[in-house]
Enzyme design. Structure first.
Site, PDB file in Angstrom:
ATOM      1  N   LYS A   1      13.062 -24.405 -34.761  1.00 34.26           N
ATOM      2  CA  LYS A   1      12.375 -24.876 -33.553  1.00 34.26           C
ATOM      3  C   LYS A   1      13.335 -24.881 -32.355  1.00 34.26           C
ATOM      4  CE  LYS A   1       9.080 -27.851 -36.058  1.00 34.26           C
ATOM      5  NZ  LYS A   1       8.472 -29.164 -36.237  1.00 34.26           N
TER       6      LYS A   1
ATOM      7  N   GLU B   1      10.436 -25.707 -49.233  1.00 36.07           N
ATOM      8  CA  GLU B   1      11.000 -26.522 -48.159  1.00 36.07           C
ATOM      9  C   GLU B   1      11.676 -27.760 -48.752  1.00 36.07           C
ATOM     10  OE1 GLU B   1       8.221 -27.098 -44.961  1.00 36.07           O
ATOM     11  OE2 GLU B   1       9.643 -28.236 -43.788  1.00 36.07           O
TER      12      GLU B   1
ATOM     13  N   HIS C   1      -5.087  -6.782 -60.240  1.00 36.81           N
ATOM     14  CA  HIS C   1      -5.329  -5.416 -59.772  1.00 36.81           C
ATOM     15  C   HIS C   1      -4.250  -4.990 -58.789  1.00 36.81           C
ATOM     16  CE1 HIS C   1      -9.277  -5.344 -61.701  1.00 36.81           C
ATOM     17  NE2 HIS C   1      -9.248  -6.649 -61.458  1.00 36.81           N
TER      18      HIS C   1
HETATM   19  C1  G6Q Z   1       7.133 -30.260 -43.255  1.00 35.99           C
HETATM   20  C2  G6Q Z   1       7.917 -29.669 -42.196  1.00 35.99           C
HETATM   21  C3  G6Q Z   1       7.163 -28.836 -41.185  1.00 35.99           C
HETATM   22  C4  G6Q Z   1       6.349 -29.657 -40.185  1.00 35.99           C
HETATM   23  C5  G6Q Z   1       5.893 -28.734 -39.052  1.00 35.99           C
HETATM   24  C6  G6Q Z   1       5.017 -29.437 -38.050  1.00 35.99           C
HETATM   25  O1  G6Q Z   1       7.568 -30.998 -44.115  1.00 35.99           O
HETATM   26  O2  G6Q Z   1       8.733 -30.590 -41.592  1.00 35.99           O
HETATM   27  O3  G6Q Z   1       6.320 -27.903 -41.817  1.00 35.99           O
HETATM   28  O4  G6Q Z   1       5.274 -30.263 -40.810  1.00 35.99           O
HETATM   29  O5  G6Q Z   1       7.000 -28.173 -38.440  1.00 35.99           O
HETATM   30  O6  G6Q Z   1       5.663 -30.523 -37.480  1.00 35.99           O
HETATM   31  P1  G6Q Z   1       4.865 -31.562 -36.616  1.00 35.99           P
HETATM   32  O7  G6Q Z   1       3.810 -32.168 -37.453  1.00 35.99           O
HETATM   33  O8  G6Q Z   1       5.871 -32.563 -36.147  1.00 35.99           O
HETATM   34  O9  G6Q Z   1       4.254 -30.785 -35.473  1.00 35.99           O
END
Ligand code: G6Q
Length: 548
Positions: free
Chosen positions: A512, A353, A384
């Protein structure tokens, strides 16, 4: 600053690669009794052996020169001192401040953030002590025995990984669960065996707008209400960790039960903040602070050690060597300690990421490779299963082997056998098996000459497969803190060399948004024609076959 591939060190590395690409590690070892001595580093309780890499002293010199020419030192200072290096989001990147155990102030927009961080740590101590001591009571007056963290991505993977890694330090009689998937099976299966009177939920969401997390949180609240039948119970069973106090309050969580998050902490770097509350409750605040201490010590090492003795920098430049010159596309993380079973998943997010980007800081599309595909599994399981491919497949897969010297469960010779496997694999990946050895092996097994002729080739192993070895004295909170920070700074260093922003995540956000729009359509239960024909067709199939 110059584009990466225009840097003198890059050009020198390209020429150098032509000389070294076919060199065997075995030959590098053969003429060099000092190779282990010169190609390993020790910091606190961690030893890094990087001698089993396809590098000479000249390679390391040029790679470190590349780090210099990339102005790594200056960028590191910018991060530690709160400059807004996450320029696409106009944010500082200060997970290091969360574990700053010194008394140096850290400023964001002219304000020292350390007092607020310390006050949140104090609050974590109060809450975790109260829950662990059984003083926090549920709606019926009973103490808490189950903690459920509801969060996803950065608000889940870190707490899961650390709680699993430090399981032996967890409080007996207290269980910690993690619900991340909006698939109802996750929350339903988790709640099935829990007692609502004795369960505490931590809704971890920096934004408090992630639909999956909120839906799971609402389902948890309904489950509580079905039993408690009194809204007042929410205050006794829900805590939130969020930067969005307004939304968390709207959900029904008492303002005093909301822990702060800051926009200068990225989700995947947030386990050091109160996102780590579930960890603190489980292992106790003293141990959580030992985790912070270990990370702080690695921060100091990364910030101040010369690059040739700097563990994160060494790991980072070796990764660059394979990704950009050998064109390897993946990197395997292979921990051998059972407790580290979520470590690869955690750094799959941490790395992919952060460095899965293709645009440079000055807006150019890169024409070189950036972050590799990170994958991995417990090494002993892998042996394995997929190690066959590492030894004899057609891809070059650099790997990190990680194991503690001491087991948390010293039973018989278990750990010795584990270590024997551990040492055997990186050695075999390097040594391979040549024709003479393959023929001899078949002869020893009693094969006739014509069968040996037919079979020996399938037993050949090219060897020369690179790996790093990380030996930890023991998997303690402090050492784990250092280990995590080591990989965080490796990722940072590579991002600087690739000239990308390691701290935003536009694709996660797009995911999202698109899901939200499709969700609205699905709720209408009408066929759609405004997506591509594939997506329209899939939605139609869903509508025809769903029983809703
Ligand atoms: C991490 C990302 C992503 C994020 C999740 C949850 O660096 O941005 O993994 O942490 O999408 O987001 P919220 O904490 O805002 O719910």
């Amino acid at each position: 600053m110059s584009y990466l591939t225009d840097l003198p060190a890059w050009k020198a590395l390209q020429a150098h690669y032509q000389q070294i690409k076919d060199v065997k590690m075995l030959d590098l070892f053969a003429g060099d009794e000092q190779r282990f001595a010169d190609f390993h580093l020790q910091f606190n309780d961690i030893l890094l052996d990087y001698s089993k890499n396809r590098v000479s002293r000249e390679t390391m010199k040029l790679l470190l020169q590349l780090a210099e020419e990339s102005e790594l030192g200056a960028w590191t200072e910018k991060m530690f001192t709160g400059e807004k290096i996450n320029f696409t989001e106009d944010r500082a990147v200060l997970h290091t401040a969360l574990r700053n155990r010194g008394d140096t102030p850290v400023y964001v927009d002219g304000v020292d953030v350390m007092p607020e961080i310390r006050s949140e740590l104090e609050k974590m101590r109060r809450y975790s002590d109260e829950i662990r001591l059984g003083d926090w009571r549920g709606y019926s007056g009973k103490s808490i025995i189950d903690i459920v963290n509801i969060g996803v991505g950065g608000s889940d993977l870190g707490p899961v990984m650390v709680s699993e890694a430090l399981y032996p330090y967890g409080k007996v009689g207290l269980r910690v669960h993690f619900v991340s998937n909006v698939d109802p099976s996750h929350i339903c299966n988790t709640l099935r065996d829990l007692d609502p009177q004795r369960t505490l939920f931590i809704v971890s969401s920096k934004s408090f707008t992630t639909r999956d997390t909120l839906m799971n949180a609402h389902t948890a609240r309904d489950w509580l209400m079905d039993n408690a039948r009194d809204e007042a119970a929410v205050a006794k069973h829900f805590i939130a960790v969020s930067a969005n106090v307004e939304e968390a309050t709207r959900f029904g969580i008492e303002e005093e039960n909301i822990f702060k998050m800051w926009d200068w902490v990225g989700g995947r770097y947030s386990l050091w903040s109160s996102i780590g509350l579930s960890i603190a409750i489980y292992i106790g605040m003293d141990r959580f602070e030992a985790l912070l201490q270990g990370a702080y010590e690695m921060d100091q090492h990364f910030r101040h050690a010369p690059h040739e003795k700097n563990m994160p920098v060494i790991l980072a430049v070796l990764g660059i060597w394979y990704t950009n010159f050998f064109k390897s596309e993946t990197h395997a993380l292979l921990p051998y300690d059972q407790h580290l079973h979520r470590f690869p998943a955690y750094f799959q997010q941490g790395d992919m990421e952060s460095n899965g980007k293709s645009v440079t800081r000055d807006g150019r599309l890169v024409d070189y490779a950036t972050g590799p595909v990170i994958w991995g599994e417990l090494g002993i399981t892998g042996q394995h299963a997929f190690y066959q491919n590492l030894h004899q497949g057609t891809h070059l897969v650099p790997a990190d082997f990680i194991v503690p010297v001491e087991s948390m469960n010293p039973v018989g010779d278990h750990h010795l056998v584990l270590l024997a496997n551990f040492f055997a694999q990186s050695r075999t990946l390097m040594m391979g098996k040549n024709e003479q050895q393959a023929r001899q092996e078949l002869a020893d097994e009693g094969y006739a000459e014509e069968d040996i002729e037919r079979l020996y080739a399938s037993r050949l192993m090219p060897g020369n497969k690179p790996s790093n070895t990380l030996l930890l004295k023991a998997l303690t909170p402090r050492t784990l803190g250092s280990l995590i920070a080591l990989y965080e700074h490796k990722i940072f260093t590579q991002g600087i060399i690739w000239q990308i922003n390691s701290f935003d995540q536009p694709a996660v956000e797009l995911g999202k948004k698109v899901a939200s729009s499709i969700y609205t359509d699905l709720r209408k239960r009408q066929s759609v024609d405004h997506y591509d024909v594939s997506t329209n067709g899939l939605i139609d199939f869903y509508l025809q076959h769903s029983n809703d």
